[in-house]
Design a protein around this motif. Structure first.
Motif, short mmCIF file in Angstrom:
data_model
loop_
_atom_site.label_atom_id
_atom_site.label_comp_id
_atom_site.label_asym_id
_atom_site.label_seq_id
_atom_site.Cartn_x
_atom_site.Cartn_y
_atom_site.Cartn_z
N ASN A 1 0.81 -1.23 0.00
CA ASN A 1 0.00 0.00 0.00
C ASN A 1 0.84 1.28 0.00
O ASN A 1 0.45 2.27 0.60
N SER B 1 -1.39 5.05 -3.28
CA SER B 1 -2.85 4.92 -3.26
C SER B 1 -3.36 4.86 -4.71
O SER B 1 -2.66 5.22 -5.66
N GLU B 2 -4.58 4.40 -4.86
CA GLU B 2 -5.19 4.35 -6.18
C GLU B 2 -5.27 5.76 -6.79
O GLU B 2 -5.00 5.95 -7.97
#
Length: 87
Positions: free
Chosen positions: A6, A9-10
């Motif tokens: 992670n 982030s998207e």
């Protein structure tokens, strides 16, 4: 090799893709004369992305991602590389 779950982030990924889209091209390799050239064996793509450091305080996704990269590299390599930060 470091695997960081992670890390991006998207939204950061989408911002980077959008910014790079206009200048995305086949990656080059060093030509041994101080320049670069295309190589039939290289399949990667590359793009230059200008980071809008003036927008860092506003939470701009490109600056957020760039700051993460600078911070991580500095931590792992015990360096003090600085971006054109406004912080």
């Amino acid at each position: 090799v470091h695997l960081i779950q992670n890390f991006i982030s998207e939204e950061e990924c989408e911002a980077m893709e959008k910014s790079a889209k206009k200048s995305l091209h086949r990656a080059t390799v060093a030509d041994g004369k101080g320049g670069s050239e295309l190589s039939s064996s290289r399949k990667a793509m590359q793009a230059g992305i200008k980071i809008p450091w003036k927008l860092e305080k506003d939470g701009n996704k490109l600056t957020t991602l760039s700051r993460k990269v600078y911070d991580y590299v500095n931590h792992v390599l015990d360096m003090d590389i600085k971006g054109k930060s406004t912080r």
